[in-house]
Design a protein around this motif. Structure first.
Motif, short mmCIF file in Angstrom:
data_model
loop_
_atom_site.label_atom_id
_atom_site.label_comp_id
_atom_site.label_asym_id
_atom_site.label_seq_id
_atom_site.Cartn_x
_atom_site.Cartn_y
_atom_site.Cartn_z
N ALA A 416 40.76 50.59 24.71
CA ALA A 416 40.12 51.72 25.41
C ALA A 416 39.64 51.28 26.79
O ALA A 416 39.76 52.03 27.78
CB ALA A 416 38.97 52.26 24.57
N ASP A 417 39.08 50.06 26.89
CA ASP A 417 38.67 49.52 28.19
C ASP A 417 39.88 49.35 29.12
O ASP A 417 39.79 49.63 30.32
CB ASP A 417 37.98 48.17 28.02
N VAL A 418 40.98 48.87 28.55
CA VAL A 418 42.21 48.68 29.32
C VAL A 418 42.69 50.01 29.89
O VAL A 418 43.06 50.12 31.07
CB VAL A 418 43.30 48.02 28.46
N LEU A 419 42.70 51.03 29.06
CA LEU A 419 43.13 52.36 29.50
C LEU A 419 42.26 52.86 30.65
O LEU A 419 42.75 53.31 31.69
CB LEU A 419 43.05 53.35 28.33
N ARG A 420 40.97 52.74 30.46
CA ARG A 420 40.02 53.23 31.47
C ARG A 420 40.18 52.48 32.80
O ARG A 420 40.20 53.08 33.88
CB ARG A 420 38.60 53.08 30.93
N ALA A 421 40.30 51.13 32.71
CA ALA A 421 40.40 50.34 33.93
C ALA A 421 41.75 50.55 34.62
O ALA A 421 41.81 50.64 35.86
CB ALA A 421 40.21 48.86 33.59
N SER A 422 42.83 50.65 33.84
CA SER A 422 44.16 50.78 34.42
C SER A 422 44.28 52.05 35.25
O SER A 422 44.92 52.06 36.31
CB SER A 422 45.23 50.78 33.32
N GLU A 561 52.00 46.40 28.66
CA GLU A 561 51.94 45.94 30.04
C GLU A 561 50.53 46.08 30.61
O GLU A 561 50.05 45.20 31.34
CB GLU A 561 52.92 46.74 30.90
N ALA A 562 49.87 47.18 30.25
CA ALA A 562 48.51 47.41 30.75
C ALA A 562 47.56 46.34 30.23
O ALA A 562 46.70 45.84 30.98
CB ALA A 562 48.04 48.80 30.33
N LEU A 563 47.68 45.96 28.96
CA LEU A 563 46.81 44.94 28.38
C LEU A 563 47.04 43.60 29.06
O LEU A 563 46.08 42.88 29.39
CB LEU A 563 47.08 44.84 26.88
N ILE A 564 48.30 43.26 29.28
CA ILE A 564 48.63 41.97 29.91
C ILE A 564 48.11 41.94 31.35
O ILE A 564 47.50 40.95 31.79
CB ILE A 564 50.15 41.74 29.87
N THR A 565 48.31 43.02 32.09
CA THR A 565 47.83 43.09 33.47
C THR A 565 46.31 43.00 33.53
O THR A 565 45.75 42.31 34.40
CB THR A 565 48.32 44.41 34.11
N TYR A 566 45.65 43.68 32.62
CA TYR A 566 44.18 43.66 32.54
C TYR A 566 43.68 42.23 32.33
O TYR A 566 42.74 41.78 32.99
CB TYR A 566 43.75 44.58 31.41
N GLY A 567 44.29 41.52 31.39
CA GLY A 567 43.87 40.15 31.10
C GLY A 567 44.10 39.20 32.27
O GLY A 567 43.24 38.38 32.60
N GLY A 572 43.19 35.57 33.13
CA GLY A 572 44.07 35.23 32.02
C GLY A 572 43.36 35.18 30.67
O GLY A 572 43.93 34.68 29.70
N THR A 573 42.16 35.69 30.59
CA THR A 573 41.39 35.65 29.34
C THR A 573 40.99 37.06 28.91
O THR A 573 40.48 37.84 29.72
CB THR A 573 40.12 34.79 29.49
N LEU A 574 41.24 37.38 27.65
CA LEU A 574 40.79 38.63 27.06
C LEU A 574 39.50 38.35 26.29
O LEU A 574 39.51 37.63 25.28
CB LEU A 574 41.85 39.20 26.11
N GLU A 575 38.42 38.89 26.79
CA GLU A 575 37.13 38.73 26.10
C GLU A 575 36.96 39.83 25.06
O GLU A 575 37.47 40.94 25.21
CB GLU A 575 35.98 38.81 27.11
#
Length: 595
Positions: A416-422, A561-567, A572-575
């Motif tokens: 959900a954070d990834v969606l919002r930020a993307s 792709e959105a998750l990878i770009t976000y990280g 390079g780290t997913l918290e």
């Protein structure tokens, strides 16, 4: 005197022959045994589920080769009498299947000798042939991948309630009217297929815009009457619609069955007695092995972990089912090897055992020998999958990221954070059914991300007023399955019990009030599946003007792709996001449905 003796002997001999003939005629012929074997929700699970054990062994459960072994044992037990049926959702869900758009599954099913399959909602997921899950270019056919699988299959794919929206008739491309008639040991058996009425809500709605999914009961009744008019002596439904029963010990005891939201049971209640002789169900990934209105129904949890069996006995004279002889074997585990102590291959039960001693499994008084001919069928697809599976992403998860479904989950919150930020949106919303696996701590591969987010959903944005956003959330959390959507930018309060009206409060993050002024708008980022009305959001979204719905606001970026770009944008780290975006009010526990 001599003539009299000869006549007497002749009479005695005739009486003896007559008695002997009477004894021969008195032995009734044996009933004809038909073995219905049911699988459902295979979801591309051509390989076994593998569980590392504490003692270093790797436990295997299910998979195509072991499934083939069990089917072979059943056929040896009843030569010529087995009908193998799949209740839909054959393809979507694993790398080998998705990379081949289900072709590897059809190869396996052709080898297994599947009799017929229902068309499930996820059969429509792939959209056109080739990359991309929806038609984007002129000439793209949103049903292209499914049509290709139907052309490849040596068995019919059935849906008697599927209609072409323009003509109102069964679509020509299925090659049938949703029914199939065959002869089994001299008995004419009719098969009718059914697809869940909710299909447009649980696949990409854009791919099924040209189709309609009719109510199940009238379609089943019409199809059954058609089959019997064509000579069917036994009629079986294979339905991508199901239910749930927690106790399989007594098939006549339905007290453990959820009858409040069981699509297949609602259908049976609406059918005249004698319409169907048996049902192989699916869609809900729950077990069933019970008689309802004297109709035996089987369903498994899916993903090639088990199969179900219904044995029907037909009187050879009257050609009618003998109901008292019908037998159900529900959810038979598919094990090549089992633990010698517990007799199971269920990794969830054995993963923490200090020691496991595996021994070959047996079934129907014979050894289970995985089918060696399956491996060559899988080899090309597995090679593609291995290449993708182990591709490093340059991405690390700082901690395990667990998904949720009926409770808030860390991974759902992250997406959900990834969606919002993307999309640079005010709110992010993610359906729990779109997240299919946990992510482990440590370096991540493409295969791990794919397993967590297997659907080719893109990031979409819907602009909503405050009242519309509240209505959207009411629909999302009002689902009868108790699914808890993940949110970003919001905090929600829910009643404990699932159902309509479950949402009892919503604020922006930090407790700031949500403005319900119709002039105030919020940009909500969500998967395009939801933006098209999936998972029950259609009642609101069909009323939103098209100019406020952006299907590809971020260049068609899909969720992986959105998750990878976000990280990568964060070093390079997913918290792991903190939990607490979903709170509960009201009673602490809910009564079990159907009790």
């Amino acid at each position: 005197m001599r003539s009299f003796r000869l006549i007497a002997l002749a009479l005695v001999g005739g009486a003896t022959l007559a008695c002997s003939g009477a004894r021969t005629r008195a032995a009734p012929p044996e009933p004809i045994r038909i073995t219905l074997v049911g699988i459902n929700d295979f979801h591309g699970q051509v390989e076994p589920h593998r569980t590392p054990l504490k003692d270093g062994q790797v436990l295997e459960e299910g998979g195509a080769a072991t499934l083939a072994a069990y089917v072979a044992r059943l056929r040896a037990d009843n030569p010529g009498g087995v009908v193998l049926l799949d209740a839909g959702d054959m393809f979507q869900g694993t790398l080998p299947s998705n990379l081949t758009e289900g072709a590897v599954v059809v190869d396996v099913y052709n080898h297994l000798g599947v009799t017929a399959a229902a068309i499930g909602n996820h059969e429509f997921d792939y959209g056109p042939v080739g990359p991309g899950s929806m038609a984007k270019r002129p000439g793209d056919d949103p049903l292209g991948a499914l049509k290709a699988r139907i052309g490849q299959a040596r068995f019919p794919m059935l849906s008697a309630n599927l209609r072409d929206a323009a003509t109102g008739k069964p679509p020509d491309w299925t090659g049938n009217d949703g029914t199939y008639l065959l002869e089994v040991k001299g008995v004419k058996v009719g098969i009718l297929g059914l697809s869940t009425e909710a299909t447009p809500k649980v696949t990409n709605p854009a791919n099924v815009e040209s189709l309609r999914f009719l109510p199940l009961a009238p379609a089943a009744l019409e199809a059954s009457r058609s089959l019997r008019a064509r000579g069917a002596e036994v009629v079986v439904a294979v339905a991508h619609a199901g239910g749930k029963c927690t106790d399989l010990n007594n098939p006549r005891d339905t007290s453990s069955c959820d009858q409040g939201d069981a699509e297949i049971l609602s259908m049976v209640k609406r059918l005249p007695l004698g319409t169907l002789d048996a049902i192989v169900a699916g869609h809900t990934h729950q077990t069933m092995g019970h008689f309802f209105a004297n109709v035996p129904i089987i369903e498994t949890t899916g993903q090639a972990r088990s199969l179900g069996v219904v044995e029907l006995f037909v009187d050879p004279g009257s050609r009618r089912i003998l109901p008292g002889r019908t037998r159900i074997q529900a959810a038979i585990p598919l094990c090549a090897k089992v633990d010698a102590t517990q007799g199971t291959c269920d990794g969830r039960r054995l993963r923490d055992a200090p020691q496991v001693r595996l021994e070959p499994a047996s079934f129907l008084a014979g050894p289970v020998v995985p089918d060696a001919k399956v491996a060559p069928l899988l080899a090309p697809a597995l090679a593609l999958a291995r290449e993708a599976q182990h591709r490093q992403l340059g991405l690390v998860a700082s901690a395990p990221l667990a998904r949720g479904y009926t409770e808030e989950g860390v991974l759902g919150n992250l997406v959900a954070d990834v969606l919002r930020a993307s999309a640079k949106a005010d709110v992010g919303l993610m359906n729990p059914g779109g997240v299919r696996a946990d992510l482990p701590a440590g370096p991540l591969t493409f295969g791990q991300v794919f397993e967590a987010l297997p659907f080719d959903n893109t990031v979409a944005v819907v602009t909503l007023t405050g009242p519309e956003l509240a209505r959207l959330l009411t629909l999302a959390y009002g689902n009868p399955m108790g699914a808890v959507f993940a949110v970003s930018g919001l905090e929600v309060t829910l009643e404990r019990c699932p159902g309509a009206g479950r949402l009892s409060g919503v604020t922006l993050t930090g407790g700031q009030p949500l403005v319900f002024d119709p002039q105030k708008t919020y940009r909500v980022a969500l998967p395009d599946f939801l933006a098209r009305g999936g998972d029950g959001l259609e009642p609101l979204l069909r009323q939103v003007p098209p100019e406020r719905i952006e299907m590809t606001p971020v260049n068609g970026l899909d969720l992986r792709e959105a998750l990878i770009t976000y990280g990568k944008a964060r070093g390079g780290t997913l918290e792991a996001p903190a939990l607490g975006r979903v709170r509960y009010a009201g009673v602490a526990a809910c009564p079990q449905a159907g009790r």
